[in-house]
Scaffold this motif. Sequence first.
Motif, short mmCIF file in Angstrom:
data_model
loop_
_atom_site.label_atom_id
_atom_site.label_comp_id
_atom_site.label_asym_id
_atom_site.label_seq_id
_atom_site.Cartn_x
_atom_site.Cartn_y
_atom_site.Cartn_z
N LYS A 106 -6.64 -2.28 9.44
CA LYS A 106 -6.42 -0.84 9.63
C LYS A 106 -7.25 -0.39 10.83
O LYS A 106 -8.22 0.35 10.71
CB LYS A 106 -6.79 -0.06 8.38
N ASP A 130 2.27 4.82 5.71
CA ASP A 130 0.95 5.07 6.25
C ASP A 130 0.97 4.61 7.70
O ASP A 130 1.98 4.09 8.17
CB ASP A 130 -0.14 4.38 5.43
N GLY A 131 -0.10 4.82 8.41
CA GLY A 131 -0.13 4.46 9.83
C GLY A 131 -0.02 5.69 10.70
O GLY A 131 1.01 5.94 11.34
N VAL A 176 -1.81 3.73 14.21
CA VAL A 176 -2.48 2.80 13.31
C VAL A 176 -1.39 2.03 12.58
O VAL A 176 -0.45 2.63 12.06
CB VAL A 176 -3.38 3.56 12.30
N VAL A 179 -0.95 -0.43 6.46
CA VAL A 179 -1.61 -1.45 5.66
C VAL A 179 -1.17 -1.37 4.20
O VAL A 179 -1.37 -2.31 3.44
CB VAL A 179 -3.16 -1.36 5.75
#
Length: 195
Positions: A106, A130-131, A176, A179
């Motif tokens: 991450k 996410d990210g 990002v 994860v």
Amino acid sequence: ERVDQMIIIDDDFLIPEVRDQIEKEVFAMPFYFNPKTGSVKDNVSGIDGDFLDFPMFVSGRNSANVPEPIVDVGRYILDQFTKKHNVVVSGVDRIKSNMSFRSNRKVPAIPHVDTHHNYNVLLYYVFDSDGDTILYDQFGSLDKVTEEKDLTIVNSVSPLKGRAVMFESNRFHCWVPPVESDARCVININFRMGE
């Protein structure tokens, strides 16, 4: 939601049925493996060093003039967003989609700018993941090299299906890798505003 003068985040400029259709169309498009983004000295990012980012799959080229399925989808998204926010578009430079997959790190990618021209970026999130996309307060310049340690985060935008964020193309930003989610997918549109 208008975060500052040139950052606009909008979660509801498309109805749910349209968001679903866009996701379906993107999943049907060809994606090509891109082992890294950027280059050692790309003359655009403004940050010196090894630009070995996370691998991703890309649909579309660095052009909005190549007849590919992502171009039509991107133009529709841009049209709906700019109509709602009273933004006049004078040209589109690039439309492509980036898909990255789950990582065990991450760690944000290397901050970059899309271009030093007087353009804007519209990122559209195809599905929830996410990210985050991290936006910085600093802008790239061909006249100087910016150290990554000198960047200040101004906003972090989470990928939600149907969300779009607009910002200046010379604003430093990065992403990002996911994860927790299996994948993260954005449609990246670079465009010029008119009068």
